[in-house]
Motif scaffolding. Structure first.
Motif, PDB file in Angstrom:
ATOM      1  N   VAL A 131     -11.804  19.263 -27.236  1.00  0.00           N
ATOM      2  CA  VAL A 131     -11.264  17.899 -27.330  1.00  0.00           C
ATOM      3  C   VAL A 131     -10.652  17.443 -26.010  1.00  0.00           C
ATOM      4  N   GLU A 132     -10.955  18.139 -24.922  1.00  0.00           N
ATOM      5  CA  GLU A 132     -10.353  17.827 -23.629  1.00  0.00           C
ATOM      6  C   GLU A 132     -10.608  16.380 -23.224  1.00  0.00           C
ATOM      7  N   THR A 133     -11.836  15.927 -23.388  1.00  0.00           N
ATOM      8  CA  THR A 133     -12.176  14.551 -22.997  1.00  0.00           C
ATOM      9  C   THR A 133     -11.452  13.536 -23.862  1.00  0.00           C
ATOM     10  N   ALA A 134     -11.385  13.792 -25.172  1.00  0.00           N
ATOM     11  CA  ALA A 134     -10.699  12.872 -26.084  1.00  0.00           C
ATOM     12  C   ALA A 134      -9.205  12.823 -25.796  1.00  0.00           C
TER      13      ALA A 134
ATOM     14  N   CYS B   7      -3.898  18.059 -32.991  1.00  0.00           N
ATOM     15  CA  CYS B   7      -4.020  16.692 -32.487  1.00  0.00           C
ATOM     16  C   CYS B   7      -4.438  15.739 -33.593  1.00  0.00           C
ATOM     17  N   ALA B   8      -4.289  14.451 -33.303  1.00  0.00           N
ATOM     18  CA  ALA B   8      -4.646  13.403 -34.253  1.00  0.00           C
ATOM     19  C   ALA B   8      -4.919  12.126 -33.474  1.00  0.00           C
ATOM     20  N   ALA B   9      -5.581  11.187 -34.128  1.00  0.00           N
ATOM     21  CA  ALA B   9      -5.831   9.889 -33.515  1.00  0.00           C
ATOM     22  C   ALA B   9      -4.532   9.085 -33.449  1.00  0.00           C
ATOM     23  N   PRO B  10      -4.367   8.256 -32.419  1.00  0.00           N
ATOM     24  CA  PRO B  10      -3.151   7.433 -32.310  1.00  0.00           C
ATOM     25  C   PRO B  10      -2.892   6.575 -33.548  1.00  0.00           C
ATOM     26  N   ALA B  11      -3.959   6.081 -34.183  1.00  0.00           N
ATOM     27  CA  ALA B  11      -3.784   5.239 -35.369  1.00  0.00           C
ATOM     28  C   ALA B  11      -3.134   6.023 -36.504  1.00  0.00           C
ATOM     29  N   TYR B  12      -3.544   7.279 -36.681  1.00  0.00           N
ATOM     30  CA  TYR B  12      -2.939   8.104 -37.726  1.00  0.00           C
ATOM     31  C   TYR B  12      -1.459   8.345 -37.425  1.00  0.00           C
ATOM     32  N   LEU B  13      -1.132   8.678 -36.194  1.00  0.00           N
ATOM     33  CA  LEU B  13       0.254   8.968 -35.829  1.00  0.00           C
ATOM     34  C   LEU B  13       1.125   7.724 -35.924  1.00  0.00           C
ATOM     35  N   ALA B  14       0.557   6.556 -35.631  1.00  0.00           N
ATOM     36  CA  ALA B  14       1.315   5.323 -35.735  1.00  0.00           C
ATOM     37  C   ALA B  14       1.685   5.026 -37.185  1.00  0.00           C
TER      38      ALA B  14
ATOM     39  N   GLN C  48      -4.224  12.588 -29.574  1.00  0.00           N
ATOM     40  CA  GLN C  48      -2.933  12.942 -28.983  1.00  0.00           C
ATOM     41  C   GLN C  48      -2.465  14.268 -29.567  1.00  0.00           C
ATOM     42  N   MET C  49      -1.865  15.109 -28.719  1.00  0.00           N
ATOM     43  CA  MET C  49      -1.373  16.408 -29.163  1.00  0.00           C
ATOM     44  C   MET C  49       0.001  16.292 -29.801  1.00  0.00           C
ATOM     45  N   VAL C  50       0.239  17.149 -30.796  1.00  0.00           N
ATOM     46  CA  VAL C  50       1.553  17.271 -31.432  1.00  0.00           C
ATOM     47  C   VAL C  50       1.877  18.763 -31.530  1.00  0.00           C
ATOM     48  N   LEU C  51       3.107  19.063 -31.827  1.00  0.00           N
ATOM     49  CA  LEU C  51       3.581  20.434 -32.012  1.00  0.00           C
ATOM     50  C   LEU C  51       3.310  21.321 -30.783  1.00  0.00           C
ATOM     51  N   GLU C  52       3.338  20.735 -29.608  1.00  0.00           N
ATOM     52  CA  GLU C  52       3.059  21.507 -28.389  1.00  0.00           C
ATOM     53  C   GLU C  52       4.028  22.670 -28.170  1.00  0.00           C
ATOM     54  N   PRO C  53       5.337  22.538 -28.499  1.00  0.00           N
ATOM     55  CA  PRO C  53       6.239  23.690 -28.290  1.00  0.00           C
ATOM     56  C   PRO C  53       5.871  24.911 -29.129  1.00  0.00           C
ATOM     57  N   TYR C  54       5.058  24.716 -30.162  1.00  0.00           N
ATOM     58  CA  TYR C  54       4.701  25.812 -31.058  1.00  0.00           C
ATOM     59  C   TYR C  54       3.297  26.350 -30.795  1.00  0.00           C
ATOM     60  N   ALA C  55       2.674  25.890 -29.720  1.00  0.00           N
ATOM     61  CA  ALA C  55       1.326  26.352 -29.398  1.00  0.00           C
ATOM     62  C   ALA C  55       1.330  27.829 -29.026  1.00  0.00           C
ATOM     63  N   THR C  56       0.294  28.551 -29.431  1.00  0.00           N
ATOM     64  CA  THR C  56       0.192  29.976 -29.095  1.00  0.00           C
ATOM     65  C   THR C  56      -0.262  30.145 -27.647  1.00  0.00           C
ATOM     66  N   ALA C  57      -0.205  31.370 -27.194  1.00  0.00           N
ATOM     67  CA  ALA C  57      -0.631  31.679 -25.826  1.00  0.00           C
ATOM     68  C   ALA C  57      -2.142  31.619 -25.674  1.00  0.00           C
ATOM     69  N   GLY C  58      -2.853  31.493 -26.774  1.00  0.00           N
ATOM     70  CA  GLY C  58      -4.307  31.384 -26.723  1.00  0.00           C
ATOM     71  C   GLY C  58      -5.000  32.716 -26.930  1.00  0.00           C
ATOM     72  N   MET C  59      -6.314  32.646 -27.135  1.00  0.00           N
ATOM     73  CA  MET C  59      -7.122  33.837 -27.356  1.00  0.00           C
ATOM     74  C   MET C  59      -7.973  34.109 -26.119  1.00  0.00           C
ATOM     75  N   PRO C  60      -8.007  35.354 -25.651  1.00  0.00           N
ATOM     76  CA  PRO C  60      -8.774  35.660 -24.449  1.00  0.00           C
ATOM     77  C   PRO C  60     -10.273  35.463 -24.665  1.00  0.00           C
ATOM     78  N   LEU C  61     -10.937  35.052 -23.617  1.00  0.00           N
ATOM     79  CA  LEU C  61     -12.383  34.865 -23.614  1.00  0.00           C
ATOM     80  C   LEU C  61     -12.983  35.911 -22.690  1.00  0.00           C
ATOM     81  N   TYR C  62     -13.894  36.726 -23.226  1.00  0.00           N
ATOM     82  CA  TYR C  62     -14.435  37.856 -22.468  1.00  0.00           C
ATOM     83  C   TYR C  62     -15.951  37.754 -22.302  1.00  0.00           C
ATOM     84  N   ALA C  63     -16.432  38.337 -21.209  1.00  0.00           N
ATOM     85  CA  ALA C  63     -17.821  38.750 -21.086  1.00  0.00           C
ATOM     86  C   ALA C  63     -17.824  40.253 -21.312  1.00  0.00           C
ATOM     87  N   ALA C  64     -18.582  40.736 -22.302  1.00  0.00           N
ATOM     88  CA  ALA C  64     -18.563  42.148 -22.662  1.00  0.00           C
ATOM     89  C   ALA C  64     -19.979  42.699 -22.686  1.00  0.00           C
TER      90      ALA C  64
END
Length: 306
Positions: free
Chosen positions: A249-252, A170-177, A259-275
């Motif tokens: 950065v959910e709130t931002a 992601c990046a600020a709108p000003a940078y992307l503009a 703003q998000m970029v490269l969304e088609p290339y996002a990974t499936a994510g990393m699992p979060l565990y309680a172990a």
């Protein structure tokens, strides 16, 4: 059966190690310094070994004292578990739970939940450590860990998945503009990228290509920062692109400050565990904390995110 005198000596010894001196241990135990010193001396005489190196200014463990202290701590932990087992018969979570959590995620998500549980269950004692390194359960006496990523020592652990940490470029709108948005990860070398330093080295960015193959991309960066919040602040200030945990950065993103970029290339994510160690019984306090975490997963960590 252990006598009161022997137990008092062990108690005085452990407290002296934790306090660093007989005088501070005496204050914490409600005893006189001479009584603590005599209790430890009788313990040493009974064991026929010196447990402390003593000087007028310092107190340190001998090799034998260090080994005995480790054994005492293990025994005391077993006593705590026995007490907690009795409390479970009343279906009331009680006793001490030691938990380790990632620094930012622990502060923003886990800690508020632990404070709620502490207020709700007065018999529950909580010790929380904030660290991003893997924990050695046996060495550190930890009961539960929240971990991001695959569990390397899964053979010795029991675990429940809590969610998934997704990454967002992601990046600020000003940078992307001013600079435009990259269409593919290969175009990142034409952009200002803000790197996260991990163990003194910039972390590669992770992507998934159209065939589903994972790919690490080394980025060229002028800003290399050793804290995720600092990376997020730099992105918000318009200094370039950053790859950050989506929950951070959910709130931002929702407000449009990033703003998000490269969304088609996002990974499936990393699992979060309680172990937790597989060899330990599931106590009421452990079950309570795990269930509470599972019931209050933030939207940015939920497993069904894109």
């Amino acid at each position: 059966m252990i006598s009161n005198e022997r137990f008092a000596g062990i108690r005085a010894f452990v407290q002296a190690v934790e306090a660093g001196s007989f005088s501070r241990a005496a204050q914490q135990l409600g005893m006189s310094p001479s009584s603590v010193g005599k209790a430890v001396a009788r313990l040493e005489q009974r064991l026929d070994v010196r447990l402390f190196h003593r000087t007028t200014r310092s107190l340190s463990l001998t090799d034998e004292g260090l080994a005995f202290h480790d054994s005492c701590l293990r025994a005391l932990r077993e006593l705590e578990q026995a007490e907690a087992g009795l409390a479970e018969r009343r279906s009331q979570p009680a006793g001490r739970l030691r938990i380790t959590v990632p620094v930012l995620l622990g502060r923003d998500w886990v800690m508020p939940l632990l404070l709620q549980l502490a207020a709700q269950y007065p018999a529950l004692s909580i010790e929380a450590q904030f660290s991003n390194r893997p924990v050695d359960f046996a060495e550190e006496g930890c009961d539960l860990a929240v971990r991001i990523g695959l569990l390397q020592d899964s053979a010795n652990l029991a675990a429940r998945q809590l969610g998934v940490q997704h990454l967002a470029v992601c990046a600020a709108p000003a940078y992307l503009a001013q600079h435009g948005a990259p269409a593919t990860p290969d175009e990142l070398d034409r952009h200002a990228c803000i790197a996260m330093l991990r163990d003194g080295r910039p972390e590669a960015w992770k992507f998934q290509d159209q065939q589903g193959k994972l790919r690490d991309v080394a980025i060229t960066s002028r800003l290399r920062l050793g804290h995720l919040e600092a990376v997020a602040q730099a992105a918000l200030a318009g200094h370039g692109l950053a790859q950050l945990p989506r929950w951070l950065v959910e709130t931002a993103l929702a407000s449009g400050r990033l703003q998000m970029v490269l969304e088609p290339y996002a990974t499936a994510g990393m699992p979060l565990y309680a172990a937790w160690p597989a060899s330990r019984a599931m106590t009421a306090r452990l079950r309570l904390v795990i269930d509470t975490l599972r019931e209050h997963v933030p939207p940015g960590l939920q497993a069904d995110r894109p």
